[in-house]
Design a protein around this motif. Structure first.
Motif, PDB file in Angstrom:
ATOM      1  N   TYR A  46       9.470  -4.001 -60.736  1.00  0.00           N
ATOM      2  CA  TYR A  46       9.916  -2.778 -60.214  1.00  0.00           C
ATOM      3  C   TYR A  46      11.111  -2.813 -59.413  1.00  0.00           C
ATOM      4  O   TYR A  46      12.127  -2.198 -59.375  1.00  0.00           O
ATOM      5  CB  TYR A  46       8.747  -2.059 -59.557  1.00  0.00           C
ATOM      6  N   SER A 100      14.774  -1.021 -59.675  1.00  0.00           N
ATOM      7  CA  SER A 100      14.859   0.385 -58.714  1.00  0.00           C
ATOM      8  C   SER A 100      15.837  -0.087 -57.287  1.00  0.00           C
ATOM      9  O   SER A 100      16.242   0.669 -56.769  1.00  0.00           O
ATOM     10  CB  SER A 100      13.494   0.763 -58.131  1.00  0.00           C
ATOM     11  N   ASP A 101      16.143  -1.444 -57.148  1.00  0.00           N
ATOM     12  CA  ASP A 101      16.590  -1.960 -56.025  1.00  0.00           C
ATOM     13  C   ASP A 101      15.931  -1.744 -54.732  1.00  0.00           C
ATOM     14  O   ASP A 101      16.287  -1.541 -53.715  1.00  0.00           O
ATOM     15  CB  ASP A 101      18.110  -1.420 -55.974  1.00  0.00           C
ATOM     16  N   ALA A 102      14.480  -1.670 -54.840  1.00  0.00           N
ATOM     17  CA  ALA A 102      13.969  -1.375 -53.649  1.00  0.00           C
ATOM     18  C   ALA A 102      13.422  -2.421 -52.957  1.00  0.00           C
ATOM     19  O   ALA A 102      13.592  -3.536 -53.696  1.00  0.00           O
ATOM     20  CB  ALA A 102      12.320  -0.457 -54.112  1.00  0.00           C
ATOM     21  N   ASN A 153      18.135  -0.767 -71.649  1.00  0.00           N
ATOM     22  CA  ASN A 153      18.324   0.093 -70.276  1.00  0.00           C
ATOM     23  C   ASN A 153      19.930   0.438 -70.358  1.00  0.00           C
ATOM     24  O   ASN A 153      20.269   1.679 -69.849  1.00  0.00           O
ATOM     25  CB  ASN A 153      17.850  -0.595 -68.930  1.00  0.00           C
ATOM     26  N   PRO A 206      12.104   3.428 -64.964  1.00  0.00           N
ATOM     27  CA  PRO A 206      13.548   3.591 -64.535  1.00  0.00           C
ATOM     28  C   PRO A 206      14.269   4.905 -64.673  1.00  0.00           C
ATOM     29  O   PRO A 206      15.055   5.662 -64.239  1.00  0.00           O
ATOM     30  CB  PRO A 206      14.233   2.669 -65.287  1.00  0.00           C
ATOM     31  N   ILE A 254      13.459   7.325 -61.974  1.00  0.00           N
ATOM     32  CA  ILE A 254      13.771   6.809 -60.632  1.00  0.00           C
ATOM     33  C   ILE A 254      14.883   7.746 -59.894  1.00  0.00           C
ATOM     34  O   ILE A 254      14.801   8.214 -58.881  1.00  0.00           O
ATOM     35  CB  ILE A 254      14.171   5.219 -60.532  1.00  0.00           C
ATOM     36  N   GLN A 309      14.272  10.062 -56.393  1.00  0.00           N
ATOM     37  CA  GLN A 309      15.375  10.000 -55.471  1.00  0.00           C
ATOM     38  C   GLN A 309      15.953  11.260 -55.019  1.00  0.00           C
ATOM     39  O   GLN A 309      16.101  11.764 -53.976  1.00  0.00           O
ATOM     40  CB  GLN A 309      16.565   8.966 -55.672  1.00  0.00           C
ATOM     41  N   LEU A 334      11.026   5.563 -52.472  1.00  0.00           N
ATOM     42  CA  LEU A 334      11.009   4.497 -53.570  1.00  0.00           C
ATOM     43  C   LEU A 334       9.857   3.336 -53.646  1.00  0.00           C
ATOM     44  O   LEU A 334       9.284   3.029 -54.448  1.00  0.00           O
ATOM     45  CB  LEU A 334      12.248   3.850 -53.933  1.00  0.00           C
ATOM     46  N   GLY A 348       6.975   3.368 -56.271  1.00  0.00           N
ATOM     47  CA  GLY A 348       6.960   1.910 -57.047  1.00  0.00           C
ATOM     48  C   GLY A 348       5.155   1.686 -57.251  1.00  0.00           C
ATOM     49  O   GLY A 348       4.871   1.255 -57.974  1.00  0.00           O
TER      50      GLY A 348
END
Length: 433
Positions: free
Chosen positions: A164, A168-170, A294, A346, A349, A353, A359, A363
């Protein structure tokens, strides 16, 4: 988008290839290449996305390392000592071995990060222990093992949370922290079901372990119990990245199993490397396929289209989370969890936001959904694994798993509607989200 559009034909190709038995990762790559061909785009984009995505995401390397750490634990006696420790704590209660099954999953969760590793490793041992002398039916033992195994990827470390974070860049560190309370809540809901069922079905009470033996048992298990401390302490102290911590965890498991407990032979060592390699390759192909697909989804502007569609529905953040929960639970009945996490999640997401949903919270809720999908009929993967291990009919396992499933959905509702159950611990460690 029409049925004859390149994207529609790519989806048909992926679905058809998957039904014909081609692994889903390979199917996604083939379908994506078909899309690029029909859309008149550069065919080399597939290779470019695959290679750049795998090369630039250092965090992906933690996945095979967490798998290797779990295998090194299984070949040594670390797992046996943890079982003895858990039995000493909760085995004395009615339905004690079922409680032991859940407790060992909480502890093992801090080491493997994989539900399948938990079920195939300690789950096999718990199945034997619970069914010995007919104390529990094989279907109930299999059901308990399956539901307790889903705790593993919720309490850190967690391979699904690593994936995840990839899409998501979390922050993976705060995702790990966010999973602690939800994992314990899941375990508490399962133990409540065990307590009620044990009295109704008159399950046996195990022979209590004398309190005078508890210090010795704890001392024997202490090196194993320290593994989560080493792993998570290294991450949250800032000394190690999650990937470096995964490498340290694997080295620590090997050092304790081979050096301290002296329970690892060369054949076991080789087999653990081979099993880890096969599992890692399987997950790696899923990641590779998702990276390419993706890219196709991005080119088709699917996330923005979904966001515009949902904006037209004027959903509140809570309404959106309910919709996502329902969708992921339904998809979990028929699809493999990693594919859902890498392909479906994804898409939602950007909408999350836009609605101001944190996030990390999103997640953790998504991962819990996907883990519940592993035990949801008709195609929950853990159901088939435990049916194979136990030899019990699948319908009997499903029957025994339903009360657990209901309790876990209630726990999921709490996580969804009370974000602080997820965000309290990360904020305690400085999370600003």
């Amino acid at each position: 988008m029409t049925f004859a559009s390149p994207f529609s034909l790519a989806l048909v190709a992926i679905t058809a290839l998957a039904f014909l038995g081609l692994p889903i990762g390979h199917s996604m790559i083939a379908g994506s290449i078909l899309y690029l061909l029909l859309a008149g785009q550069d065919m080399g984009a597939a290779a470019e996305q695959l290679l750049n995505g795998m090369y630039s995401n250092y965090i992906i390397l933690s996945v095979p390392l967490f798998i290797l750490a779990a295998e090194f634990m299984n070949i040594g006696s670390m797992t046996d000592r943890l079982m003895t420790f858990c039995n000493a704590l909760v085995g004395r209660f009615r339905g004690g071995l079922a409680h032991v099954n859940i407790l060992q999953s909480i502890i093992f969760a801090g080491m493997s990060g994989s539900a399948i590793a938990d079920a195939a490793g300690t789950g096999r041992m718990m199945q034997m222990m619970m069914t010995r002398d007919g104390r529990y039916t094989s279907s109930y033992a299999a059901a308990t093992t399956a539901v307790s195994s889903v705790i593993g990827p919720i309490i850190p470390p967690s391979i699904p949370m690593v994936l995840y974070a990839l899409v998501s860049d979390a922050s993976i560190g705060f995702l790990f922290l966010g999973g602690v309370v939800p994992g314990l809540l899941m375990a508490l809901s399962q133990m409540a079901i065990v307590a009620v069922t044990s009295r109704r079905r008159n399950f046996p009470v195990e022979k209590p372990v004398p309190l005078r033996k508890l210090p010795r048992i704890t001392w024997d298990a202490f090196p194993s119990l320290m593994m989560p401390v080493v792993l998570l302490g290294g991450i949250y102290s800032g000394v190690m990245t999650p990937t470096e911590a995964a490498a340290v965890a694997a080295a620590y498991a090997l050092l304790i199993s081979a050096g301290l407990y002296r329970s690892v032979g060369w054949r076991n060592f080789y087999n653990s490397l081979a099993i880890s390699a096969r599992t890692s390759i399987s997950i790696g192909m899923l990641i590779a396929g998702s990276l390419v697909f993706n890219y196709v989804v991005t080119v088709e502007n699917i996330p923005d289209s979904v966001r515009a569609l949902l904006a037209g529905w004027e959903l509140s953040p809570v309404g959106f989370l309910i919709l996502v929960n329902v969708l992921l639970l339904v998809l979990g009945c028929v699809l493999e969890g990693t594919a859902i996490l890498l392909i479906v999640v994804p898409v939602f997401i950007p909408t999350a936001q836009a609605l101001g949903i944190d996030l990390v919270h999103f997640g953790v809720v998504a991962v819990v959904n996907i883990m519940i999908g592993l035990i949801t009929p008709p195609y929950g993967l853990l159901l088939f694994i435990m049916a194979s291990i136990s030899g019990a009919p699948l319908r009997h396992i499903v029957r025994d798993i339903m009360p657990f499933l209901l309790a876990m959905v209630v726990a999921l509702a709490i996580l969804t509607f009370v974000p602080e159950t997820v965000l309290w611990l990360p904020r305690l460690f400085g999370y600003q989200g």
